[in-house]
Design a protein around this motif. Sequence first.
Motif, mmCIF file in Angstrom:
data_model
loop_
_atom_site.group_PDB
_atom_site.id
_atom_site.type_symbol
_atom_site.label_atom_id
_atom_site.label_comp_id
_atom_site.label_asym_id
_atom_site.label_seq_id
_atom_site.Cartn_x
_atom_site.Cartn_y
_atom_site.Cartn_z
ATOM 1 N N MET A 1 49.338 45.753 45.408
ATOM 2 C CA MET A 1 48.168 46.214 44.677
ATOM 3 C C MET A 1 46.919 45.845 45.470
ATOM 4 S SD MET A 1 47.659 43.466 41.562
ATOM 5 C CE MET A 1 49.172 43.974 40.754
ATOM 6 N N PHE A 2 45.780 46.391 45.028
ATOM 7 C CA PHE A 2 44.522 46.125 45.724
ATOM 8 C C PHE A 2 43.642 45.237 44.859
ATOM 9 C CE2 PHE A 2 46.154 49.948 47.666
ATOM 10 C CZ PHE A 2 45.968 49.678 49.009
ATOM 11 N N ALA A 3 42.912 44.357 45.527
ATOM 12 C CA ALA A 3 42.047 43.399 44.847
ATOM 13 C C ALA A 3 40.680 43.400 45.501
ATOM 14 C CB ALA A 3 42.654 41.997 44.893
ATOM 15 N N CYS A 4 39.686 42.961 44.763
ATOM 16 C CA CYS A 4 38.325 42.852 45.276
ATOM 17 C C CYS A 4 38.290 41.818 46.397
ATOM 18 C CB CYS A 4 37.385 42.450 44.145
ATOM 19 S SG CYS A 4 35.676 42.151 44.666
ATOM 20 N N ALA A 5 37.678 42.189 47.522
ATOM 21 C CA ALA A 5 37.576 41.259 48.642
ATOM 22 C C ALA A 5 36.591 40.131 48.356
ATOM 23 C CB ALA A 5 37.146 42.006 49.908
ATOM 24 N N GLY A 6 35.741 40.315 47.350
ATOM 25 C CA GLY A 6 34.765 39.290 47.035
ATOM 26 C C GLY A 6 35.301 38.212 46.113
ATOM 27 N N CYS A 7 35.804 38.626 44.937
ATOM 28 C CA CYS A 7 36.227 37.637 43.943
ATOM 29 C C CYS A 7 37.730 37.609 43.719
ATOM 30 C CB CYS A 7 35.520 37.903 42.613
ATOM 31 S SG CYS A 7 36.013 39.446 41.811
ATOM 32 N N GLY A 8 38.465 38.557 44.302
ATOM 33 C CA GLY A 8 39.918 38.560 44.148
ATOM 34 C C GLY A 8 40.437 39.233 42.898
ATOM 35 N N LEU A 11 42.308 45.295 41.230
ATOM 36 C CA LEU A 11 41.630 46.582 41.073
ATOM 37 C C LEU A 11 42.599 47.758 40.930
ATOM 38 C CD1 LEU A 11 38.797 46.212 43.745
ATOM 39 C CD2 LEU A 11 38.687 45.731 41.291
ATOM 40 N N SER A 12 43.907 47.495 41.020
ATOM 41 C CA SER A 12 44.874 48.586 40.884
ATOM 42 C C SER A 12 46.181 48.062 40.331
ATOM 43 C CB SER A 12 45.126 49.271 42.246
ATOM 44 O OG SER A 12 46.033 48.523 43.029
ATOM 45 N N VAL A 13 46.995 48.978 39.881
ATOM 46 C CA VAL A 13 48.378 48.659 39.540
ATOM 47 C C VAL A 13 49.173 48.607 40.844
ATOM 48 C CG1 VAL A 13 48.177 49.799 37.303
ATOM 49 C CG2 VAL A 13 49.012 51.085 39.270
ATOM 50 N N PRO A 14 50.411 48.112 40.834
ATOM 51 C CA PRO A 14 51.231 48.174 42.053
ATOM 52 C C PRO A 14 51.460 49.624 42.487
ATOM 53 C CG PRO A 14 52.160 46.608 40.495
ATOM 54 C CD PRO A 14 51.076 47.334 39.766
ATOM 55 N N VAL A 15 51.274 49.893 43.768
ATOM 56 C CA VAL A 15 51.392 51.251 44.301
ATOM 57 C C VAL A 15 52.162 51.213 45.621
ATOM 58 C CG1 VAL A 15 49.372 52.300 43.198
ATOM 59 C CG2 VAL A 15 49.077 50.968 45.288
ATOM 60 N N ALA A 16 52.807 52.347 45.946
ATOM 61 C CA ALA A 16 53.553 52.481 47.200
ATOM 62 C C ALA A 16 52.873 53.534 48.067
ATOM 63 C CB ALA A 16 55.002 52.878 46.918
ATOM 64 N N ARG A 17 52.886 53.300 49.372
ATOM 65 C CA ARG A 17 52.154 54.190 50.283
ATOM 66 C C ARG A 17 52.899 55.509 50.493
ATOM 67 N NH1 ARG A 17 49.140 52.535 55.940
ATOM 68 N NH2 ARG A 17 48.383 54.620 56.477
ATOM 69 N N ARG A 92 42.121 49.577 38.083
ATOM 70 C CA ARG A 92 41.887 48.592 37.024
ATOM 71 C C ARG A 92 40.660 47.772 37.381
ATOM 72 N NH1 ARG A 92 45.232 51.456 35.408
ATOM 73 N NH2 ARG A 92 47.206 51.019 34.348
ATOM 74 N N GLY A 93 39.973 47.252 36.375
ATOM 75 C CA GLY A 93 38.910 46.285 36.608
ATOM 76 C C GLY A 93 37.705 46.822 37.340
ATOM 77 N N THR A 94 37.381 48.116 37.181
ATOM 78 C CA THR A 94 36.201 48.678 37.821
ATOM 79 C C THR A 94 35.270 49.266 36.778
ATOM 80 O OG1 THR A 94 37.225 50.849 38.150
ATOM 81 C CG2 THR A 94 37.493 49.241 39.921
ATOM 82 N N VAL A 95 33.997 49.368 37.136
ATOM 83 C CA VAL A 95 32.996 50.007 36.274
ATOM 84 C C VAL A 95 32.218 51.011 37.112
ATOM 85 C CG1 VAL A 95 32.767 48.075 34.672
ATOM 86 C CG2 VAL A 95 31.354 48.151 36.733
ATOM 87 N N LEU A 96 31.757 52.079 36.468
ATOM 88 C CA LEU A 96 30.964 53.088 37.156
ATOM 89 C C LEU A 96 29.534 52.592 37.388
ATOM 90 C CD1 LEU A 96 32.103 56.353 35.354
ATOM 91 C CD2 LEU A 96 32.315 55.891 37.800
ATOM 92 N N LEU A 139 38.892 53.773 47.729
ATOM 93 C CA LEU A 139 38.478 52.386 47.890
ATOM 94 C C LEU A 139 37.998 52.153 49.316
ATOM 95 C CD1 LEU A 139 41.354 50.515 46.000
ATOM 96 C CD2 LEU A 139 39.085 51.143 45.127
ATOM 97 N N GLU A 140 36.900 51.426 49.458
ATOM 98 C CA GLU A 140 36.365 51.120 50.779
ATOM 99 C C GLU A 140 37.209 50.018 51.432
ATOM 100 O OE1 GLU A 140 33.960 52.708 52.323
ATOM 101 O OE2 GLU A 140 33.733 54.059 50.601
ATOM 102 N N PRO A 141 37.625 50.221 52.683
ATOM 103 C CA PRO A 141 38.557 49.262 53.299
ATOM 104 C C PRO A 141 38.000 47.857 53.455
ATOM 105 C CG PRO A 141 37.717 50.828 54.925
ATOM 106 C CD PRO A 141 37.287 51.325 53.582
ATOM 107 N N ASP A 142 36.665 47.721 53.631
ATOM 108 C CA ASP A 142 36.101 46.388 53.798
ATOM 109 C C ASP A 142 35.733 45.739 52.466
ATOM 110 O OD1 ASP A 142 34.045 48.083 53.201
ATOM 111 O OD2 ASP A 142 32.678 47.363 54.756
ATOM 112 N N ALA A 143 35.917 46.460 51.360
ATOM 113 C CA ALA A 143 35.562 45.922 50.056
ATOM 114 C C ALA A 143 36.773 45.468 49.250
ATOM 115 C CB ALA A 143 34.783 46.965 49.244
ATOM 116 N N VAL A 144 37.982 45.760 49.743
ATOM 117 C CA VAL A 144 39.196 45.396 49.019
ATOM 118 C C VAL A 144 40.175 44.747 49.983
ATOM 119 C CG1 VAL A 144 38.895 47.293 47.378
ATOM 120 C CG2 VAL A 144 40.301 47.645 49.409
#
Length: 358
Positions: A1-8, A11-17, A92-96, A139-144
């Motif tokens: 899954m993906f997480a915020c690079a700032g606070c951890g 931000l997503s459910v488990p996903v496969a590439r 998950r865990g995002t706001v507009l 998702l931005e690669p340097d933000a997650v």
Amino acid sequence: MFACAGCGAELSVPVARVALPAHAFRSGGERYLPPVLPPGAYAVDPEPHGPPLRRWAEVGAEAAAARGVYAPVPHLSFGAPGRILLAPGDTRGTVLVPERCDGCCGAAGGLGPNLACARCGREVGTRIDDCYRWQAVWLEPDAVRELPVAGPERPPGDGWDVPGLPPVEPLGWWSDHWSAAVGTALAHLLAASAGGPLVLPDGLVTVVFGRVPAAVLPSPLAAGAPARTVALVGPGLDPGQEPGSRPGSGAGPGPAPDLALVPRHPWTGEAWRPSGGAVPVPLDAEVWAYLAAPEAASTTRPPEGVERDDPLPLRPHRPFQPDRWLLLDRLARLPAVREPWLRAVYDRLAADVPGFLP
């Protein structure tokens, strides 16, 4: 899954590439479109797309080539490569960010990141769900950052056995998936032609691939112009394979074409490597699988006295049109477009697309 690079924060459910689909950047078609990816999947775009954008005249040919674009395009992206594509329902865990939601009926993503981490407020990506746009979250690669977790398991097998995607929608129009996939593959096909005539196989391949080469390349009947043959090559259809080397394979030794329409692996996006020296032309696996089915190649009526109880295939009311924007975008990213003959083809195609030339 993906997480915020700032606070951890997650931000997503488990996903496969999976492979980045060709229609990820297509717009148009139906007014309200579904997510570009199925649930539980993510893809990575290796090239920069999206804002910030700069006009071609501001960038110049030399700086554009340094960013992998070799012919004029309306705008050049200065976004980061490696953006991560998700279905909106898997976040998950995002706001507009309201002031970045610029669309007509939803968010178009033209003003930069419009999603922030709900915990720390860090801008993490862009949601797109406007009318005539495929729903997506980038998702931005340097933000997650990635978190390895137990997630969805891949189906059994090597991934090559995928069902074919029909070329016509249930309501009777050509599939947007096909328009995008064929448009992208056509760029590679034109580049591989070396400016000579092409001989396509009869049937649906010629229906969807034939019009553009016929308009910009010499005719196979042209004197002194050596024609190159094109054929479908891939799992079960590789002339260099031994018969039965794959489940359900009937392929065996035989003449290899000059150019091979090959599937891209559904998980990795890597193109099938044809044997026999044919030049590969990558195509989305679901479209390739349908073209490779025996019924797709048939152009004859059943024998006299033979009746069928299944409905006839849907027939659109107009000829197939590949996505010209995606064709030109991909062609502009191929180094071969710098060759004079292919640049002339590019300019001719771009002149017929309103608003494309800078």
